[in-house]
Each structure stands twice: as C-alpha cells, then as structure tokens.
Design a protein around this motif. Structure first.
Motif, PDB file in Angstrom:
ATOM      1  N   LEU A 129       0.844  -1.207   0.000  1.00 48.52           N
ATOM      2  CA  LEU A 129       0.000   0.000   0.000  1.00 48.52           C
ATOM      3  C   LEU A 129       0.873   1.249   0.000  1.00 48.52           C
ATOM      4  CD1 LEU A 129      -2.866  -1.007   2.440  1.00 48.52           C
ATOM      5  CD2 LEU A 129      -3.074  -0.517   0.002  1.00 48.52           C
ATOM      6  N   ASN A 130       1.929   1.208   0.782  1.00 48.88           N
ATOM      7  CA  ASN A 130       2.847   2.337   0.858  1.00 48.88           C
ATOM      8  C   ASN A 130       3.395   2.685  -0.542  1.00 48.88           C
ATOM      9  OD1 ASN A 130       6.126   2.761   2.387  1.00 48.88           O
ATOM     10  ND2 ASN A 130       4.574   4.283   2.012  1.00 48.88           N
ATOM     11  N   PHE A 131       3.848   1.681  -1.261  1.00 49.07           N
ATOM     12  CA  PHE A 131       4.454   1.924  -2.581  1.00 49.07           C
ATOM     13  C   PHE A 131       3.401   2.367  -3.605  1.00 49.07           C
ATOM     14  CE2 PHE A 131       7.331  -1.863  -1.283  1.00 49.07           C
ATOM     15  CZ  PHE A 131       8.093  -1.043  -0.467  1.00 49.07           C
ATOM     16  N   VAL A 132       2.310   1.620  -3.648  1.00 48.28           N
ATOM     17  CA  VAL A 132       1.319   1.860  -4.710  1.00 48.28           C
ATOM     18  C   VAL A 132       0.565   3.163  -4.462  1.00 48.28           C
ATOM     19  CG1 VAL A 132      -0.776   0.967  -5.795  1.00 48.28           C
ATOM     20  CG2 VAL A 132       1.128  -0.576  -5.298  1.00 48.28           C
ATOM     21  N   ASN A 133       0.203   3.416  -3.216  1.00 49.55           N
ATOM     22  CA  ASN A 133      -0.529   4.655  -2.931  1.00 49.55           C
ATOM     23  C   ASN A 133       0.301   5.872  -3.313  1.00 49.55           C
ATOM     24  OD1 ASN A 133      -3.082   3.926  -1.957  1.00 49.55           O
ATOM     25  ND2 ASN A 133      -2.297   3.490   0.068  1.00 49.55           N
ATOM     26  N   PHE A 134       1.545   5.902  -2.906  1.00 49.73           N
ATOM     27  CA  PHE A 134       2.366   7.081  -3.197  1.00 49.73           C
ATOM     28  C   PHE A 134       2.645   7.213  -4.696  1.00 49.73           C
ATOM     29  CE2 PHE A 134       6.557   9.028  -3.915  1.00 49.73           C
ATOM     30  CZ  PHE A 134       6.243  10.309  -3.511  1.00 49.73           C
ATOM     31  N   GLN A 135       3.104   6.154  -5.290  1.00 49.93           N
ATOM     32  CA  GLN A 135       3.520   6.286  -6.695  1.00 49.93           C
ATOM     33  C   GLN A 135       2.329   6.531  -7.627  1.00 49.93           C
ATOM     34  OE1 GLN A 135       6.640   3.686  -8.141  1.00 49.93           O
ATOM     35  NE2 GLN A 135       7.255   3.177  -6.065  1.00 49.93           N
ATOM     36  N   THR A 136       1.199   5.913  -7.318  1.00 52.80           N
ATOM     37  CA  THR A 136       0.009   6.153  -8.150  1.00 52.80           C
ATOM     38  C   THR A 136      -0.449   7.605  -7.993  1.00 52.80           C
ATOM     39  OG1 THR A 136      -0.641   3.844  -7.971  1.00 52.80           O
ATOM     40  CG2 THR A 136      -2.381   5.381  -8.562  1.00 52.80           C
ATOM     41  N   LEU A 137      -0.349   8.100  -6.767  1.00 49.69           N
ATOM     42  CA  LEU A 137      -0.743   9.497  -6.521  1.00 49.69           C
ATOM     43  C   LEU A 137       0.143  10.456  -7.333  1.00 49.69           C
ATOM     44  CD1 LEU A 137      -2.543  11.270  -4.547  1.00 49.69           C
ATOM     45  CD2 LEU A 137      -0.485  11.477  -3.151  1.00 49.69           C
ATOM     46  N   ILE A 138       1.449  10.226  -7.289  1.00 47.21           N
ATOM     47  CA  ILE A 138       2.358  11.163  -7.969  1.00 47.21           C
ATOM     48  C   ILE A 138       2.237  11.023  -9.493  1.00 47.21           C
ATOM     49  CG2 ILE A 138       4.783  11.902  -8.220  1.00 47.21           C
ATOM     50  CD1 ILE A 138       3.414  12.415  -5.408  1.00 47.21           C
TER      51      ILE A 138
END
Ligand SMILES: Nc1ncnc2c1ncn2[C@@H]1O[C@H](COP(=O)(O)OP(=O)(O)OP(=O)(O)O)[C@@H](O)[C@H]1O
Ligand SMILES: O=P(O)(O)OC[C@H]1O[C@H](OP(=O)(O)OP(=O)(O)O)[C@H](O)[C@@H]1O
Ligand SMILES: O=C(O)c1cccnc1
Length: 480
Positions: A129-138
């Motif tokens: 979640l940490n990786f996907v949430n941040f990278q998808t957001l950016i």
C-alpha cells in the motif's frame, strides 16, 4: 544494520496476526486479498497505476535477517522461538497478479490481487500500500500537469521538498511514467535511467562580484549546457541582458546557449518580455524555463495569459501532491480457504455503503468497443465467469446507479490484471521504463477526452457483473 531489508517495513499488527495464525495452525490457509482505492485524487477522472516495480523488488527480497529476528524477539516476549524460526524461513510462495504500471485505472478495481498463504499475504499489505498509494498518486498528479503542458518540456525538481529520499526517487520515476521529460535527481537518473537536467542556483550568482561574471564563468566551463538563472537581481534590467551577452559569446565559439530560467515575479509578463528581448537580439532558439511553486493550475493560467514558456520546472507541488497528499488505497480480504479446501467469499460491511467491500475473487476487464476502438467502461467479474472471456453478451451496470444499464455484444475484453508471481516465481517480463512510459501514452488514447479532462471530468463507468453483484447482495443479507 541492513537498512535495505524491508521485511519489517510493515505494521506490527501484521506480525501479530501472523503469530496468531501460526499459533492456531491456520498459517497455511490460503487467502485472497485485493488492493484498490475508492476515490480518485485531485477531482481527476482517472488515476495512473504505478508502484509495481517496487512491489516486485520488495517481494523478491523478502527475507528476515538476523537483525529483524533479534528485534522481534526483543519486542514481544509472547512470540515463541519456533515462530521466529518460521519467520527465518519465510519466502513469498504465492500468486500475485497486478495491473501494469502506466495503466489508466479507476476506483474500486483491483490493482493487485494476492493469492497466498494467509501468513504471507498478510505481511505484505503495508509495504505494498505504501508503494502503490504514493507512486500512483504522484503519477496521477504528473499526468494532470502533463495535460496542461501539452508539448512543452517538463522537468521534475522536487527532491529538496519531498517527504524524504525514497519519495524523491520513486516520485521522479512516477512523474516520468506519466510524461515528464527529465528529473534533477541524479540518483533517480542513475537507478532508473531517467534523463537528468540541471541549471544553476541563485547561490552561483550571489557568490560572484557581478551577475555577468557569474554567467561567464559558468558558460566557460559548461559551454554545451548553458541555462542561466536570470532573476537574482533584476530579471529584465540585468538578468536577461547579461544572458544575451553570454549567448553572443557562445555563438562566437560556434555554440548555442540553451535557455534562461525565470524563478520569481510575474512569469507571464517576464517571459513575454524576455522572449521579445532574446528574439530582438537574434536568439530565438534560447528557450525559457520557468519554476517557482508551479502546479497544473498555475501552468494552465500562465498559458492562458500568453506566457512564452517552453519548459516547466515543477518541484514541491508535484512531489508532495500538495493539494491532496495521500491516496487512500486499501487491501481487503475477498476470499479465504474453507474447511473443504475451496474458497469462501468474504465481505466487510460498513455503515457507509461505498465502503462495503465486494466479495469474491475478481478479474477486471477493459471493455473496448469494436466499432470505435475506444474504452466503453471497465467490467469487474468473478474470476470463474466465462461469458466475458468468451465475448458473449454482458450487461453493463454501475453498482452505484444500477438502474442505468446496457447489454453489449461487440466488444473486446482486455484483462487488466497480469500474472506477476506464480507460486513465488516471478513470471512477469518487467518492461523497461521507456516501455512503461510508451504504454501509458497508448493507454490514454483509449479514452474519450471527456474522461480525461482536468476539470469536472465525466465519470468513467466501472461496472460489475450480475453474478458478482448478486454475491455481494447475498452476503450483505446474511450479515444484516
Ligand atoms: N502571471 C501569473 N499568474 C498566476 N500565477 C503566477 C503568475 N506569475 C507567477 N505566478 C505564481 O505565483 C506565485 C508567486 O509566488 P510568490 O508570492 O512567492 O512570489 P515570488 O515572485 O516568488 O516572490 P519572491 O521574489 O519572494 O520569490 C508562484 O506560485 C508563481 O508560480
Ligand atoms: O518551487 P518548486 O516547484 O518547488 O521548484 C523547485 C524550486 O527549488 C529551487 O528553489 P530554492 O529556493 O530551493 O533554491 P534556489 O536558491 O536555487 O532558488 C528552484 O529555484 C525552484 O524555485
Ligand atoms: O536545475 C534546476 O534548475 C533546479 C533543480 C532543483 C530545484 N530547482 C531547480
């Protein structure tokens, strides 16, 4: 201490649950989890999936070391030694399917599906979640900026204001996926082979007696990459005239100055004046770069004001997703292994109807209209459902508006989830970053502009199969 071991990059409750499964003898029971988000960020009409590459590296490297085991022993006296030894042997041995990076994605559709021993599936929730949430957001923020910038150059300048080092480099990569052209972060450049670009800071000018001397000394040693920051003292009275002198000096050496950079003041007015001065002096090829707390709205407004800016340097607002600094992706159990070894679908009920989870192991298909070649909607069906795989007539309806529906026949259903790990083995041919970027560009062409526009986009339909919907209703009935 091995700072790179991410095994404990998880919430304590995951290890507690793993311990409880181990103690109760259920650690090997299979479980299926799906990762999805419920709401699009920034009022955008779509999101850009990112983070899978990091997830893959993370899963491949999942191995508790001595330090991690010793730390857990010290943390919790209830953990039995044999449990810690079980962790010592931990490897990911399950299946993981995911939507490729760069895919256009929508709320409530699984971006990652994990089918594994519950012991394994539980551990990896937090990091994924940490990786996907941040990278998808950016990537989504970058995509909005790209939309307004059109064919202009886009430079990612965010590192100094990012939420620490990992955010800088993976954010730079996410921006590149969504169409940025270069980053100022050399480590991101080295690790991911993103093109890098850099100008110079005010300190270079302040560190010399005169602006002219500062520009000249810079141009003498880096004659092939001269971009001069012209706003330290007075952009139009000294910065641009001094830069023009340097452009002349470079022409005498048979070289061309690259650009000037504006970093304060009224960027519309200053860029128009600077363009005029550069053109008048015979340097139409010298580009104008602008920076200073830019985002998609300011860029849009500057373009509307007729700003003559060729390249946009965007830092803080992009790398921190300033107007919405988090994506609320979640990881939910959708099925667990029953006593007879078959899967039992599970639901999470909530007072908020939008938060009631959709049970069952699902696939998500992009429905492409054969007539137009464009995406008509997405379709979430249970994994075993065959009608959509065979291209038979299916009923499209949105669970939020079930009275709006249509039956379609002439379509191609493209499954969005691809196998990434099978029984713990990586089976996915990881695309290059260029490949991801190109794939993303192609993806955008599948969508009508009304779904992509920045302001008040039309809602793209994510439909659910009748069978999946019925299963949800049945389970709601059972628990209510
Ligand atoms: N013509 C314009 N229209 C809309 N916004 C603009 C325009 N020109 C600049 N901006 C934006 O307005 C903001 C101005 O920031 P700020 O008030 O800090 O002024 P500044 O020029 O940067 O001052 P300083 O000299 O202190 O750096 C920035 O986000 C900048 O990108
Ligand atoms: O505004 P952002 O979108 O975050 O873009 C990055 C900013 O970082 C630099 O400023 P900073 O004041 O840190 O350094 P400088 O002395 O080089 O201007 C640069 O000049 C930009 O203004
Ligand atoms: O190269 C630049 O101009 C730059 C790099 C980082 C942040 N701001 C500007």
């Amino acid at each position: 201490m091995n700072y790179d071991n991410l095994t404990l990059h998880t919430d304590k409750y995951q290890i507690n649950m793993m311990y409880a499964h181990w103690m109760n003898g259920t650690l090997n029971d299979k479980a299926v989890f799906e990762l999805f988000f419920r709401k699009l960020p920034f009022g955008n009409g779509y999101a850009v999936a990112a983070g899978l590459e990091r997830v893959i590296h993370y899963i491949k490297g999942l191995q508790f070391g001595d330090d991690e085991i010793a730390y857990l022993r010290e943390q919790e006296e209830n953990y039995e030694e044999t449990f810690l030894q079980e962790l010592r042997a931990f490897r990911f041995t399950g299946d993981l399917d995911a939507v490729p990076e760069g895919t256009i994605v929508f709320p409530n559709e699984p971006l990652i599906r994990v089918e594994a021993r519950v012991f394994e599936a539980q551990l990896i929730e937090t990091a994924m979640l940490n990786f996907v949430n941040f990278q998808t957001l950016i990537a989504t923020k970058a995509s909005r900026i790209k939309q307004v910038a059109g064919g202009d150059g886009l430079l990612e300048f965010g590192t100094r204001r990012a939420q620490e080092a990992d955010a800088s480099i993976w954010g730079a990569r996410a921006a590149y996926v969504a169409g940025f052209h270069a980053t100022s972060n050399l480590r991101a450049g080295m690790l991911f082979r993103i093109p890098t670009k850099g100008t110079h800071a005010h300190a270079w000018v302040q560190g010399h007696e005169t602006e002219e001397e500062a520009f000249r000394k810079y141009a003498e040693v880096l004659p092939d990459h001269v971009t001069l920051l012209v706003d330290t003292y007075d952009t139009l009275k000294s910065g641009v005239p001094n830069a023009i002198q340097i452009a002349r000096m470079l022409e005498q050496q048979g070289k061309r100055m690259n650009a000037i950079r504006l970093d304060s003041g009224d960027l519309a007015y200053l860029s128009q004046r600077a363009r005029h001065m550069l053109d008048e002096a015979g340097f139409p090829y010298v580009q104008i770069i602008a920076s200073n707390d830019l985002d998609e709205n300011i860029i849009f407004n500057l373009k509307a004001q007729g700003a003559r800016i060729d390249v946009w340097g965007v830092g803080t607002q992009l790398i921190t997703a300033g107007d919405q600094p988090s994506l609320g992706g979640v990881y939910k159990l959708v099925a667990r292994e029953g006593c007879d070894g078959t899967y039992v679908p599970v639901i999470k009920i909530s007072g908020n109807p939008e938060k009631v989870s959709t049970p069952g192991i699902k696939e998500v298909y992009r429905i492409i209209n054969r007539g137009t070649g464009m995406a008509d909607g997405d379709y979430i069906a249970l994994r075993h459902e065959e009608a959509v795989k065979r291209g038979e007539a299916i009923k499209l309806f949105d669970p939020l508006h079930p009275y709006i529906h249509k039956v379609i026949e002439d379509y191609d259903a493209v499954p969005l989830l691809r196998p990434i790990f099978k029984a713990g083995e990586l089976v996915y041919a990881m695309p290059t970053l260029e490949g991801v970027r190109n794939y993303h560009e192609e993806q955008l062409k599948l969508f009508w502009p009304q779904y992509l526009r920045k302001l008040n986009p039309e809602m793209y339909r994510v439909n659910i199969s009748v069978e999946a919907w019925q299963l949800k209703l049945d389970l709601i009935q059972r628990y209510r």
